[in-house]
Design a protein around this motif. Sequence first.
Motif, PDB file in Angstrom:
ATOM      1  N   MET A 383       0.824  -1.199   0.000  1.00 26.19           N
ATOM      2  CA  MET A 383       0.000   0.000   0.000  1.00 26.19           C
ATOM      3  C   MET A 383       0.864   1.257   0.000  1.00 26.19           C
ATOM      4  O   MET A 383       0.624   2.197  -0.764  1.00 26.19           O
ATOM      5  N   GLU A 384       1.876   1.303   0.861  1.00 30.29           N
ATOM      6  CA  GLU A 384       2.750   2.472   0.943  1.00 30.29           C
ATOM      7  C   GLU A 384       3.453   2.735  -0.383  1.00 30.29           C
ATOM      8  O   GLU A 384       3.470   3.863  -0.889  1.00 30.29           O
ATOM      9  N   ALA A 385       4.064   1.684  -0.935  1.00 26.75           N
ATOM     10  CA  ALA A 385       4.821   1.853  -2.176  1.00 26.75           C
ATOM     11  C   ALA A 385       3.905   2.177  -3.345  1.00 26.75           C
ATOM     12  O   ALA A 385       4.239   3.009  -4.203  1.00 26.75           O
ATOM     13  N   GLY A 386       2.748   1.529  -3.407  1.00 25.32           N
ATOM     14  CA  GLY A 386       1.830   1.767  -4.512  1.00 25.32           C
ATOM     15  C   GLY A 386       1.372   3.213  -4.568  1.00 25.32           C
ATOM     16  O   GLY A 386       1.398   3.851  -5.635  1.00 25.32           O
ATOM     17  N   TYR A 387       0.984   3.761  -3.423  1.00 26.70           N
ATOM     18  CA  TYR A 387       0.536   5.152  -3.418  1.00 26.70           C
ATOM     19  C   TYR A 387       1.709   6.104  -3.637  1.00 26.70           C
ATOM     20  O   TYR A 387       1.603   7.077  -4.392  1.00 26.70           O
ATOM     21  N   ALA A 388       2.843   5.826  -2.982  1.00 25.08           N
ATOM     22  CA  ALA A 388       3.997   6.717  -3.088  1.00 25.08           C
ATOM     23  C   ALA A 388       4.489   6.822  -4.525  1.00 25.08           C
ATOM     24  O   ALA A 388       4.772   7.919  -5.024  1.00 25.08           O
ATOM     25  N   LEU A 389       4.606   5.694  -5.217  1.00 28.25           N
ATOM     26  CA  LEU A 389       5.109   5.714  -6.588  1.00 28.25           C
ATOM     27  C   LEU A 389       4.128   6.397  -7.534  1.00 28.25           C
ATOM     28  O   LEU A 389       4.517   7.231  -8.356  1.00 28.25           O
ATOM     29  N   ARG A 390       2.869   6.053  -7.415  1.00 35.35           N
ATOM     30  CA  ARG A 390       1.891   6.666  -8.313  1.00 35.35           C
ATOM     31  C   ARG A 390       1.817   8.179  -8.099  1.00 35.35           C
ATOM     32  O   ARG A 390       1.850   8.964  -9.064  1.00 35.35           O
ATOM     33  N   ALA A 391       1.758   8.590  -6.841  1.00 33.61           N
ATOM     34  CA  ALA A 391       1.665  10.019  -6.551  1.00 33.61           C
ATOM     35  C   ALA A 391       2.919  10.754  -7.005  1.00 33.61           C
ATOM     36  O   ALA A 391       2.844  11.869  -7.546  1.00 33.61           O
ATOM     37  N   LEU A 392       4.082  10.155  -6.802  1.00 40.32           N
ATOM     38  CA  LEU A 392       5.342  10.778  -7.209  1.00 40.32           C
ATOM     39  C   LEU A 392       5.368  11.058  -8.702  1.00 40.32           C
ATOM     40  O   LEU A 392       5.671  12.182  -9.142  1.00 40.32           O
ATOM     41  N   PHE A 393       5.036  10.063  -9.508  1.00 39.58           N
ATOM     42  CA  PHE A 393       5.100  10.243 -10.962  1.00 39.58           C
ATOM     43  C   PHE A 393       3.965  11.117 -11.496  1.00 39.58           C
ATOM     44  O   PHE A 393       4.099  11.731 -12.552  1.00 39.58           O
ATOM     45  N   GLU A 394       2.844  11.178 -10.778  1.00 37.66           N
ATOM     46  CA  GLU A 394       1.773  12.070 -11.208  1.00 37.66           C
ATOM     47  C   GLU A 394       2.098  13.525 -10.871  1.00 37.66           C
ATOM     48  O   GLU A 394       1.793  14.429 -11.653  1.00 37.66           O
ATOM     49  N   ARG A 395       2.706  13.760  -9.709  1.00 38.41           N
ATOM     50  CA  ARG A 395       3.040  15.128  -9.326  1.00 38.41           C
ATOM     51  C   ARG A 395       4.241  15.657 -10.115  1.00 38.41           C
ATOM     52  O   ARG A 395       4.342  16.848 -10.368  1.00 38.41           O
ATOM     53  N   PHE A 396       5.164  14.750 -10.462  1.00 31.75           N
ATOM     54  CA  PHE A 396       6.389  15.164 -11.153  1.00 31.75           C
ATOM     55  C   PHE A 396       6.569  14.331 -12.425  1.00 31.75           C
ATOM     56  O   PHE A 396       7.399  13.412 -12.479  1.00 31.75           O
ATOM     57  N   PRO A 397       5.806  14.627 -13.465  1.00 31.14           N
ATOM     58  CA  PRO A 397       5.829  13.798 -14.682  1.00 31.14           C
ATOM     59  C   PRO A 397       7.145  13.866 -15.443  1.00 31.14           C
ATOM     60  O   PRO A 397       7.409  12.991 -16.273  1.00 31.14           O
ATOM     61  N   ASP A 398       7.997  14.870 -15.157  1.00 31.08           N
ATOM     62  CA  ASP A 398       9.276  14.999 -15.861  1.00 31.08           C
ATOM     63  C   ASP A 398      10.442  14.491 -15.015  1.00 31.08           C
ATOM     64  O   ASP A 398      11.608  14.751 -15.346  1.00 31.08           O
ATOM     65  N   LEU A 399      10.164  13.816 -13.941  1.00 28.82           N
ATOM     66  CA  LEU A 399      11.196  13.294 -13.053  1.00 28.82           C
ATOM     67  C   LEU A 399      12.255  12.521 -13.825  1.00 28.82           C
ATOM     68  O   LEU A 399      11.942  11.684 -14.675  1.00 28.82           O
ATOM     69  N   ARG A 400      13.540  12.792 -13.540  1.00 29.67           N
ATOM     70  CA  ARG A 400      14.621  12.039 -14.181  1.00 29.67           C
ATOM     71  C   ARG A 400      15.818  11.971 -13.257  1.00 29.67           C
ATOM     72  O   ARG A 400      15.981  12.808 -12.353  1.00 29.67           O
ATOM     73  N   LEU A 401      16.654  10.977 -13.476  1.00 31.70           N
ATOM     74  CA  LEU A 401      17.883  10.849 -12.707  1.00 31.70           C
ATOM     75  C   LEU A 401      18.819  11.998 -13.055  1.00 31.70           C
ATOM     76  O   LEU A 401      18.910  12.412 -14.205  1.00 31.70           O
ATOM     77  N   ALA A 402      19.549  12.480 -12.034  1.00 35.98           N
ATOM     78  CA  ALA A 402      20.454  13.610 -12.233  1.00 35.98           C
ATOM     79  C   ALA A 402      21.898  13.239 -11.937  1.00 35.98           C
ATOM     80  O   ALA A 402      22.741  14.115 -11.766  1.00 35.98           O
ATOM     81  N   GLY A 403      22.184  11.952 -11.873  1.00 34.18           N
ATOM     82  CA  GLY A 403      23.539  11.502 -11.580  1.00 34.18           C
ATOM     83  C   GLY A 403      23.533  10.014 -11.306  1.00 34.18           C
ATOM     84  O   GLY A 403      22.477   9.367 -11.320  1.00 34.18           O
TER      85      GLY A 403
END
Length: 435
Positions: A383-403
């Motif tokens: 439950m924790e991971a499912g909500y955290a991952l979905r919310a993260l990618f919805e709030r920050f659709p351009d998220l990318r690794l920086a290093g």
Amino acid sequence: MRSRYWFHWVSAQGIPRLVMRLQARRGDPFAELWGGHTGWAAPYPLIERLRAEGRLVHTPIAWATFDYELCRSMLRDSRFGVRPVGDYTAPEPLRSLAKRFPLPPSPVEPPSMLVIDPPEHTRMRRPVASAFTPRAIERLRDRVETVTDELLARLPTRCTVDLIQAFAVRVPIAIISQMLGFPDEDQARFLHWGDRMTPLLDIGIPWRTHRAALSAMDQMNDYLGSHIERLRLDPGEDILSSLVSGGELDSHALAATGSLLMGAGFETTVNLIGNGVVQLLAHPDQLQRLRNEPQLWPNAVEEILRFDPPVQTTTRTASADVEIGGVQLREGDTVIVSLAGANRDPGAFSDPLRFDIGRDNAREHLAFSSGVHSCLGARLARMEAGYALRALFERFPDLRLAGPLERRRLFTVHGCARMPVELGRRAPVPEPIPA
């Protein structure tokens, strides 16, 4: 104190560390999987090499299996039990001497339920299990969503962020602290202690790492001892209060249970969230599919658990002579059960090296073990991971690794110690995510 720590390190860790380092120089793939840079960063090619050697492989310190059916069978077979690391890595004379210098309550020493079998395991697990029923976990959903949303709202968008420390650890530590009745202001202590104690799950850790882990364990036990005494006078509605009031466990067992629940309560989820971010960024087609078909998020979590599990191995020891996988094991023989290997077994999963969030049988993975020792907090982690991952990618659709990622230098636990990212634009808060 220091000499006691050193003696336990020699008996439980020093000997296998020496053996494995010698084997690594000879090119042994298991030794590289155990302690080499390749093993920490990219264990799966080494697992496939070892799988090709047979269903049961003899390693320098124990047998090992990467076969799904054998792993699943041993995890559910009462003829195979659990033991502390030192009980199968140290010679009997050293084990006997070590018992003269008992350590304080620990998640990796009896009476911790992690390293004991029924009926003692049943006695320790039963009073805790009610806090992890489906109904109990569902009652935590609002809290999980609130914590996640608040963390995401505070993340800065104009600089590089370490996603592990700024987000992935913060969700589960907040929830398990509440479940155990710890003040919010003490979360930083537990993150510090947990980070140092986790290597105790490994085989052959360095002396300095071992010393730091036991020092953290002493500090945590001092804290837990005081906390438990406060709960005797003024119990709350948390798990530890229930255990204290129930009277089934003495102070030693209460401390061991408390430290295990705290560590396990955030360690698995932290790495599950981190590994999920890595895999979804590495497979943009799958991430796009989730954006088009958000109903697949629960199955995506199962595929992350299968494809890149946060706990890679466990062990089982034969309690009698037994034949399995065409090999005759003797009583006392230990088998390293590769959960990561089982999850990529082509006999159990079609095209197992492909990351597929729509996989029909993804949930059949063994990432949470199986049998009587299956992970008590599996529902909560999902439950924790499912909500955290979905919310993260919805709030920050351009998220990318920086290093480059900084991997944890561990054999048993697989995840990132540091994950620098650029979050990009912050999207408007979407409609509430349905359960």
